[in-house]
Design an enzyme around this catalytic site. Structure first.
Site, mmCIF file in Angstrom:
data_model
loop_
_atom_site.group_PDB
_atom_site.id
_atom_site.type_symbol
_atom_site.label_atom_id
_atom_site.label_comp_id
_atom_site.label_asym_id
_atom_site.label_seq_id
_atom_site.Cartn_x
_atom_site.Cartn_y
_atom_site.Cartn_z
ATOM 1 N N PHE A 1 -5.645 -7.064 0.762
ATOM 2 C CA PHE A 1 -6.654 -8.101 0.991
ATOM 3 C C PHE A 1 -6.916 -8.814 -0.335
ATOM 4 O O PHE A 1 -6.873 -8.189 -1.403
ATOM 5 C CB PHE A 1 -7.936 -7.449 1.538
ATOM 6 C CG PHE A 1 -8.979 -8.421 1.972
ATOM 7 C CD1 PHE A 1 -8.859 -9.108 3.167
ATOM 8 C CD2 PHE A 1 -10.106 -8.643 1.186
ATOM 9 C CE1 PHE A 1 -9.836 -10.004 3.578
ATOM 10 C CE2 PHE A 1 -11.083 -9.536 1.588
ATOM 11 C CZ PHE A 1 -10.953 -10.225 2.782
ATOM 12 N N SER B 1 -9.254 -9.669 -2.261
ATOM 13 C CA SER B 1 -10.214 -9.183 -3.256
ATOM 14 C C SER B 1 -9.819 -7.850 -3.874
ATOM 15 O O SER B 1 -10.483 -7.375 -4.807
ATOM 16 C CB SER B 1 -11.602 -9.053 -2.623
ATOM 17 O OG SER B 1 -11.591 -8.098 -1.575
ATOM 18 N N LYS B 2 -8.751 -7.221 -3.388
ATOM 19 C CA LYS B 2 -8.333 -5.931 -3.942
ATOM 20 C C LYS B 2 -7.764 -6.116 -5.354
ATOM 21 O O LYS B 2 -7.327 -7.212 -5.717
ATOM 22 C CB LYS B 2 -7.272 -5.280 -3.053
ATOM 23 C CG LYS B 2 -7.671 -5.098 -1.597
ATOM 24 C CD LYS B 2 -8.889 -4.212 -1.431
ATOM 25 C CE LYS B 2 -9.188 -3.996 0.054
ATOM 26 N NZ LYS B 2 -10.443 -3.276 0.268
ATOM 27 N N PRO B 3 -7.719 -5.042 -6.156
ATOM 28 C CA PRO B 3 -7.123 -5.167 -7.482
ATOM 29 C C PRO B 3 -5.708 -5.739 -7.456
ATOM 30 O O PRO B 3 -5.333 -6.516 -8.334
ATOM 31 C CB PRO B 3 -7.156 -3.726 -7.998
ATOM 32 C CG PRO B 3 -8.381 -3.142 -7.359
ATOM 33 C CD PRO B 3 -8.399 -3.738 -5.977
#
Length: 367
Positions: free
Chosen positions: A181, A183-185
């Site tokens: 997704f 917004s993940k790192p």
């Protein structure tokens, strides 16, 4: 100030992003193109796993894992009560029943000391969530699982790149799942996910489930679903993977700066990273009293925040189980608050966050 600054990251790698996406447009293999296989190979090497299989989302990855393990109606899967609904949703979509277990009050991770009491003859799996960027106590999970003949499925949607005793998240159990997704790192520019395993037979089952159970053209040997990682997303992830380790170092520096700035801010509880763990700080989450007043004060000061997660899973209407009470989870849900966190957060911005938080906690906020 951005809560997560994807624009700064994009500016850093825009030429390689555009070149990678143009390559996909040129060859036109938008589904299961060569970039997907290249990404799977690089991710497997990164994790030190034999197999990586891409899919359409982190939620799909969890459901695919359960289906590949033949977990379904009549079975139970243990999940923490404090996490995103996907953990329970995937269990129910596979036809099984989620059994909620409370969390450790300091790390917010599934408490292995509570597992034995939750296991029944119907239990098939334990699904610990490596929440907020650090791994759950996978050794303890595996010990309990071995004693009861269960399988551990790591929900590593928030912890890709983290380590536990030197081993990377997604390589700590028989099968692990992660999310890409945005917004993940390590995030794509849309949904995406992946599964990891060292088990050859399980890897084959995962590949079948992810692609309609199709063993060969129009020959379907098991029930599956349509969940493939788009080639364009794989191209984006390949470009981001080139700077991923550097961004992890920057995230660590941002977290350490927060730790210093907030150590004298009263009544806050900063993240505790368990012994043997490193965190990728998917979120930097603290606990505060009067959360909504504090959030309003921070917003007035121009500081964005988020709440992960305000309602325990056992109280979520779609997946509720009112037979048990999760006292630690319920307490954390009332106080948890996530601050801006990304590799490009400047020291001056963090100082603003700390100052605004100090002011918000100094007196009851007045609207």
């Amino acid at each position: 100030m951005q809560f997560i600054d994807l624009a700064a990251q994009q500016a850093r790698i825009r030429p390689r992003l555009e070149a990678a996406m143009q390559d996909v447009l040129n060859h036109g293999r938008y589904v299961l193109g060569p970039e997907v296989g290249e990404l799977e190979a690089r991710l497997a090497e990164y994790v030190d796993a034999l197999h990586c299989i891409g899919c359409a989302s982190g939620t799909d990855a969890l459901q695919i894992a359960l289906m590949a393990l033949d977990i379904g109606p009549g079975d139970e899967v243990i999940v923490p009560g404090f996490t995103f609904i996907a953990s329970a949703e995937s269990v129910m979509l596979a036809g099984a029943r989620p059994v909620y277990v409370d969390i450790d009050p300091e790390t917010y991770l599934l408490d292995p000391e509570r597992l034995d009491a939750a296991i029944t003859p119907r239990t098939r799996a334990i699904m610990p969530v490596s929440l907020f960027g650090q791994c759950a106590d996978m050794e303890a999970m595996e010990t309990v699982a071995l004693r009861h003949g269960l399988v551990v499925v790591e929900d590593a949607a928030q912890s890709f790149g983290a380590t536990r005793h030197g081993r990377r998240s997604c390589g700590l159990s028989r099968i692990a799942c992660t999310s890409f997704f945005p917004s993940k790192p390590l995030g794509a520019y849309g949904d995406g996910g992946a599964l990891f395993t060292d088990d050859d037979e399980l890897a084959e089952a995962v590949r079948l489930v992810a692609c309609h159970g199709e063993a060969s053209r129009y020959r379907h040997t098991r029930l599956g679903m349509n969940s493939r990682l788009d080639t364009l997303q794989a191209a984006v992830l390949l470009a981001k993977l080139d700077i991923f380790d550097d961004e992890l170092m920057q995230r660590q520096q941002v977290a350490e700066r927060y730790d210093r700035l907030l150590q004298d801010v009263g009544t806050t509880s900063t993240p505790r990273i368990a012994d043997g763990n490193t965190s990728v700080y998917a979120q930097y989450s603290i606990r505060v009293p009067r959360r909504e007043e504090v959030r309003a004060s921070l917003a007035e000061a121009g500081v964005p925040t988020a709440v992960h997660y305000p309602v325990p899973l056992n109280q979520q209407p779609a997946v509720a189980d009112h037979n048990g009470r999760l006292s630690v989870t319920e307490s954390v849900c009332e106080e948890i608050l996530s601050l801006p966190m990304h590799p490009y957060l400047e020291a001056s911005q963090q100082e603003r966050v700390a100052q605004a938080l100090q002011q918000a906690l100094a007196w009851p906020y007045r609207a």
